[in-house]
Design a protein around this motif. Structure first.
Motif, mmCIF file in Angstrom:
data_model
loop_
_atom_site.group_PDB
_atom_site.id
_atom_site.type_symbol
_atom_site.label_atom_id
_atom_site.label_comp_id
_atom_site.label_asym_id
_atom_site.label_seq_id
_atom_site.Cartn_x
_atom_site.Cartn_y
_atom_site.Cartn_z
ATOM 1 N N TYR A 120 28.425 55.875 33.178
ATOM 2 C CA TYR A 120 28.761 57.284 33.368
ATOM 3 C C TYR A 120 30.119 57.562 32.721
ATOM 4 N N VAL A 121 30.105 58.369 31.673
ATOM 5 C CA VAL A 121 31.315 58.700 30.923
ATOM 6 C C VAL A 121 31.721 60.128 31.290
ATOM 7 N N SER A 122 32.747 60.248 32.131
ATOM 8 C CA SER A 122 33.136 61.577 32.648
ATOM 9 C C SER A 122 31.881 62.330 33.082
ATOM 10 N N ALA A 123 31.052 61.661 33.867
ATOM 11 C CA ALA A 123 29.694 62.156 34.100
ATOM 12 C C ALA A 123 29.339 62.270 35.573
ATOM 13 N N PHE A 124 28.380 63.146 35.826
ATOM 14 C CA PHE A 124 27.825 63.311 37.167
ATOM 15 C C PHE A 124 26.881 62.166 37.504
ATOM 16 N N ALA A 125 26.990 61.679 38.732
ATOM 17 C CA ALA A 125 26.036 60.711 39.281
ATOM 18 C C ALA A 125 25.550 61.292 40.601
ATOM 19 N N PRO A 126 24.624 62.248 40.521
ATOM 20 C CA PRO A 126 24.239 62.984 41.733
ATOM 21 C C PRO A 126 23.363 62.188 42.689
ATOM 22 N N GLU A 127 23.531 62.477 43.943
ATOM 23 C CA GLU A 127 22.601 62.031 44.971
ATOM 24 C C GLU A 127 21.385 62.951 44.886
ATOM 25 N N VAL A 128 20.267 62.493 45.417
ATOM 26 C CA VAL A 128 19.079 63.360 45.454
ATOM 27 C C VAL A 128 19.439 64.659 46.171
ATOM 28 N N GLY A 129 19.130 65.781 45.533
ATOM 29 C CA GLY A 129 19.413 67.082 46.130
ATOM 30 C C GLY A 129 20.719 67.698 45.690
ATOM 31 N N GLU A 130 21.587 66.923 45.043
ATOM 32 C CA GLU A 130 22.855 67.461 44.555
ATOM 33 C C GLU A 130 22.700 67.997 43.135
ATOM 34 N N SER A 131 23.529 68.957 42.785
ATOM 35 C CA SER A 131 23.530 69.521 41.431
ATOM 36 C C SER A 131 24.892 69.276 40.793
ATOM 37 N N ALA A 132 24.955 69.495 39.481
ATOM 38 C CA ALA A 132 26.233 69.393 38.782
ATOM 39 C C ALA A 132 27.224 70.403 39.350
ATOM 40 N N ALA A 133 26.745 71.611 39.601
ATOM 41 C CA ALA A 133 27.626 72.661 40.119
ATOM 42 C C ALA A 133 28.175 72.300 41.495
ATOM 43 N N SER A 134 27.333 71.758 42.363
ATOM 44 C CA SER A 134 27.798 71.432 43.715
ATOM 45 C C SER A 134 28.806 70.288 43.691
ATOM 46 N N LEU A 135 28.595 69.321 42.793
ATOM 47 C CA LEU A 135 29.529 68.205 42.702
ATOM 48 C C LEU A 135 30.859 68.639 42.105
ATOM 49 N N SER A 136 30.818 69.559 41.137
ATOM 50 C CA SER A 136 32.061 70.069 40.545
ATOM 51 C C SER A 136 32.906 70.794 41.580
ATOM 52 N N GLY A 137 32.229 71.478 42.495
ATOM 53 C CA GLY A 137 32.949 72.236 43.513
ATOM 54 C C GLY A 137 33.288 71.452 44.765
ATOM 55 N N LYS A 138 32.888 70.180 44.790
ATOM 56 C CA LYS A 138 33.111 69.361 45.997
ATOM 57 C C LYS A 138 34.601 69.078 46.202
ATOM 58 N N PHE A 139 35.338 69.016 45.084
ATOM 59 C CA PHE A 139 36.780 68.773 45.125
ATOM 60 C C PHE A 139 37.468 69.802 44.234
ATOM 61 N N PRO A 140 38.720 70.125 44.504
ATOM 62 C CA PRO A 140 39.424 71.112 43.679
ATOM 63 C C PRO A 140 39.780 70.538 42.302
ATOM 64 N N GLY A 141 39.959 71.438 41.326
ATOM 65 C CA GLY A 141 40.447 70.987 40.024
ATOM 66 C C GLY A 141 39.683 71.487 38.822
ATOM 67 N N SER A 142 38.407 71.843 38.987
ATOM 68 C CA SER A 142 37.643 72.321 37.835
ATOM 69 C C SER A 142 38.027 73.760 37.497
ATOM 70 N N THR A 143 38.292 74.000 36.207
ATOM 71 C CA THR A 143 38.593 75.357 35.735
ATOM 72 C C THR A 143 37.514 75.856 34.768
#
Length: 269
Positions: A120-143
């Motif tokens: 995973y290179v700066s990449a999402f590794a989602p759990e079943v049911g998770e999305s890229a958007a939900s993981l990005s918003g899980k912690f602060p910092g994404s602009t």
């Protein structure tokens, strides 16, 4: 001893010798082909050229490399296309994903015994049911949300997302030379809004060993989220490259190639 018996014995010896003569090169070739094929999957707002600096480093070490296309239309459909490609590759595979490509490889690898490692290179590794958007918003910092251009409505419904070209370098590739970042921004591939919000059907990292590498200055996916996903996956190795942007494979190809090779070293053991 009759002449016929002597000739029969000679023929048998020659047959055995011929068998070894044919089998030896084949066995040697089999031993030589020990390196896994490395399949690279690009992420959103990019294309396969984002791997251009990494590919020659891997090829120089004798690895077969394939940069897979990623349509960026939806997790399930994109993963199905990559999975179909993987089925054409014989022998062990190291599957590498950048950004949204991590969601794709987490599903494309499911059920394929040839995939021996996930990187995973700066990449999402989602759990079943998770999305890229939900993981990005899980912690602060994404602009990322603030850097997007106005969405493009698609004829069949839905919307395509681009990063505003004026904001592209700062958001996506801050540690990449300005001229190269401008090229990347001009050639960026859009991703559908639905793809970023689609729940992952599978999580192959639960059954396949994983490696992670990412930048500490990533503005698309918060570094805290990347560290969380690496820890959750029980990563064999997790490398945080100080000051690197979201496209760490462009700005720090040596570091990324080394992590991929570390994963590949275990793929034939």
């Amino acid at each position: 001893m009759s002449t016929r018996r002597v000739l029969t014995g000679v023929a048998a010896v020659l047959a055995v010798a011929l068998t070894f003569a044919v089998a030896a090169p084949a066995a040697a070739a089999a031993r030589k082909q020990t390196k896994p094929t490395i399949v690279l999957v690009h992420g959103a707002f990019a294309d396969s050229s984002s791997w251009n600096a990494v590919i020659p480093l891997l090829q120089a070490q004798g690895y077969p490399v394939v940069a897979a296309p990623n349509a960026l239309r939806g997790v399930s459909s994109d993963a199905a296309e990559v999975a179909a490609l993987l089925k054409t590759i014989s022998g062990p595979i190291v599957l590498v994903g950048h950004s949204y490509g991590g969601s794709v490889i987490s599903n494309a690898a499911e059920g394929n015994p040839n995939v021996k490692a996930l990187v995973y290179v700066s990449a999402f590794a989602p759990e079943v049911g998770e999305s890229a958007a939900s993981l990005s918003g899980k912690f602060p910092g994404s602009t990322l949300a603030q850097a997007l251009a106005p969405p493009v409505a698609l004829a069949g419904g839905g919307r395509d997302l681009y990063i505003d070209r004026a904001k592209f370098r700062d958001q996506f590739a801050a540690d990449v030379p300005e001229a190269l970042a401008a090229q990347m921004g001009a050639g960026q591939r859009p991703i559908t809004e639905a793809a970023l919000n689609e729940a992952s059907p599978a999580a192959a990292w639960k059954n396949i060993p994983s490696w992670f590498v990412y930048g500490t200055a990533d503005k698309n996916i918060p570094p805290q989220a990347l560290a969380f996903m690496a820890q959750r996956a029980g990563a064999k190795e997790s490398v945080a490259v100080d000051g690197a942007s979201h496209v760490v494979m462009v700005s720090q190809p040596d570091r990324v190639a080394q992590v991929i090779q570390n994963a590949a070293a275990t793929a034939t053991q």
